[in-house]
Write a protein that holds these residues in place. Structure first.
Motif, PDB file in Angstrom:
ATOM      1  N   ARG A   1      21.039   0.934 -32.012  1.00 43.71           N
ATOM      2  CA  ARG A   1      20.593   2.164 -32.679  1.00 43.71           C
ATOM      3  C   ARG A   1      21.720   2.865 -33.414  1.00 43.71           C
ATOM      4  NH1 ARG A   1      17.537   5.054 -28.557  1.00 43.71           N
ATOM      5  NH2 ARG A   1      16.052   3.454 -29.197  1.00 43.71           N
TER       6      ARG A   1
ATOM      7  N   VAL B   1      12.831   5.506 -31.211  1.00 43.55           N
ATOM      8  CA  VAL B   1      13.413   6.769 -31.660  1.00 43.55           C
ATOM      9  C   VAL B   1      13.450   6.753 -33.188  1.00 43.55           C
ATOM     10  CG1 VAL B   1      15.525   8.161 -31.763  1.00 43.55           C
ATOM     11  CG2 VAL B   1      14.832   7.128 -29.607  1.00 43.55           C
TER      12      VAL B   1
ATOM     13  N   VAL C   1       6.523   9.326 -33.010  1.00 44.49           N
ATOM     14  CA  VAL C   1       7.280   8.716 -31.924  1.00 44.49           C
ATOM     15  C   VAL C   1       6.453   8.609 -30.656  1.00 44.49           C
ATOM     16  CG1 VAL C   1       9.234   9.050 -30.361  1.00 44.49           C
ATOM     17  CG2 VAL C   1       9.562   9.306 -32.825  1.00 44.49           C
TER      18      VAL C   1
ATOM     19  N   SER D   1       9.595  12.027 -23.769  1.00 41.96           N
ATOM     20  CA  SER D   1      10.890  11.957 -23.098  1.00 41.96           C
ATOM     21  C   SER D   1      11.041  13.072 -22.077  1.00 41.96           C
ATOM     22  CB  SER D   1      12.029  12.050 -24.116  1.00 41.96           C
ATOM     23  OG  SER D   1      12.000  10.966 -25.017  1.00 41.96           O
TER      24      SER D   1
ATOM     25  N   THR E   1       8.650  13.521 -34.974  1.00 40.31           N
ATOM     26  CA  THR E   1       9.147  13.586 -33.607  1.00 40.31           C
ATOM     27  C   THR E   1       8.570  14.804 -32.911  1.00 40.31           C
ATOM     28  OG1 THR E   1      11.088  14.858 -34.316  1.00 40.31           O
ATOM     29  CG2 THR E   1      11.304  12.462 -34.271  1.00 40.31           C
TER      30      THR E   1
ATOM     31  N   ASP F   1      11.574   3.066 -25.749  1.00 37.13           N
ATOM     32  CA  ASP F   1      12.868   3.385 -26.351  1.00 37.13           C
ATOM     33  C   ASP F   1      12.777   3.706 -27.837  1.00 37.13           C
ATOM     34  OD1 ASP F   1      14.481   3.147 -24.050  1.00 37.13           O
ATOM     35  OD2 ASP F   1      14.480   0.965 -24.220  1.00 37.13           O
TER      36      ASP F   1
ATOM     37  N   ARG G   1       5.206   5.016 -29.095  1.00 36.14           N
ATOM     38  CA  ARG G   1       5.717   4.622 -27.785  1.00 36.14           C
ATOM     39  C   ARG G   1       4.579   4.174 -26.881  1.00 36.14           C
ATOM     40  NH1 ARG G   1      10.125   9.330 -26.059  1.00 36.14           N
ATOM     41  NH2 ARG G   1      11.887   8.540 -27.276  1.00 36.14           N
TER      42      ARG G   1
END
Length: 356
Positions: free
Chosen positions: A165, A143, A130, A13, A119, A141, A134
């Protein structure tokens, strides 16, 4: 914070940075607003080389919260959010794979292996569930909607769609999710009741890794139940342990199964427990088991923080997120997921001759 106008790059991200000033309350709203983006970046990153700061605008594709590209001489929007991709160096791969348990349009439920972060966190940005998924699933997206410690294995629930979410996240926030863990630890004394509730107040001192039990009103509750005694059998220590840094990759499924032979644990009998966290404090189950004199096998922090190398895979923590259940907020149907992983007493290192 507004949603980033920049999609993830290589599964990572964009970084968000808030400018000084503005009318909203935030940590920097009292600071003077620099005349330009360049001047602001110089104050934010004073130790960075000038070319590195300018690269945030070009290679980092810096944008304001409306998605407009910014230049070095643009004025700063007081209190505004800016987004950019920061440089992320390569990371040595964690040699364990993520197992897929369930998938639909909204959720992806996986079995997270030991030693892989859930994460991006600290030194692990690329090497986490994550970021990997991805990229592997082309799902920018994705998460994670709850936490699972890097050294804990088992079920992790991820959200695929921002539109739904929040409803799933609310389940975890409101404690409407039943989570069941399994753990291996020393056999308890004969007078310990089972099941039992451990209630205590937990705090995490600034700068420390250990969470502490302190006097005061309880903020953490765990249900602990003894299941059975487990007696590891003597076997090939080298075959039983996970790889050290630089050795060949080993799937976590190659190391699971309670019929596998392994080394004795310093002559101590061990037991399997079912643990249910009623609350969700950091390290809660590990702290509560340690406080009972039953530290979970393979724990590098309790009772003693040994400061392990994160690439030392010789003693996986014998704590498994085994089941998760909740009523689906979209359909009202009961969802129950079970991990395909197993605890493995033979995987815990006995090089020191004692159970950690």
């Amino acid at each position: 914070m507004p949603r980033s106008p920049l999609p993830p790059r290589e599964g990572i991200s964009a970084t968000a940075l808030r400018a000084p000033g503005g009318k909203a309350t935030h940590a920097k709203n009292h600071l003077p607003v620099p005349d330009s983006i360049g001047e602001w970046l110089e104050t934010e990153f004073p130790e960075a080389a000038p070319e590195s700061r300018r690269a945030l605008l070009t290679e980092g594709d810096m944008r304001d919260e409306e998605g407009h590209p910014v230049t070095w001489d643009d004025p700063v929007i007081p209190g505004g959010f800016y987004f950019f991709h920061r440089p992320v160096p390569p990371e040595e791969r964690i040699p364990f794979e993520v197992g897929i348990v369930f998938e639909d349009d909204d959720l992806l439920v996986v079995d997270k292996p030991h030693f892989l972060a859930s994460t991006p966190n600290g030194r692990f940005v690329r090497e986490c569930v994550v970021t990997r998924l991805r990229v592997d699933f082309d799902q920018p997206d994705l998460v994670a909607i709850h936490r699972l410690d890097r050294i804990t294995a088992g079920l992790l629930v991820l959200s695929k769609r921002p539109e739904t979410r929040g409803r799933y996240q609310r389940l975890f926030q409101d404690r409407r999710v039943t989570k069941t863990y399994r753990a291996l630890a020393p056999l308890p004394p004969e007078d310990m009741e089972s099941p039992l509730l451990r209630r205590s107040r937990l705090i995490k001192p600034v700068g420390g890794r250990q969470v502490l039990e302190v006097e005061g009103e309880p903020n953490a509750i765990s249900r602990i139940r003894l299941v059975r005694t487990v007696t590891p059998t003597r076997g090939d220590t080298e075959a039983a342990r996970p790889p050290r840094r630089g050795e060949s990759d080993v799937s976590p499924h190659d190391r699971t199964g309670e019929d596998k032979e392994g080394p004795p644990r310093g002559g101590e009998e061990i037991a399997e427990y079912v643990l249910e966290p009623i609350t969700g404090k950091t390290h809660q189950l590990r702290v509560h088991m340690n406080a009972l004199g039953l530290p979970i096998l393979g724990d590098p922090v309790y009772p003693v923080d040994v400061g392990p190398d994160p690439y030392d895979f010789t003693s996986p923590l014998q704590l498994l997120a085994a089941e998760i259940a909740f009523d689906d907020p979209l359909t009202g149907l009961r969802r129950r997921f079970k991990s395909a992983l197993e605890l493995d007493p033979a995987a815990v290192s006995s090089e020191s001759g004692e159970t950690r």
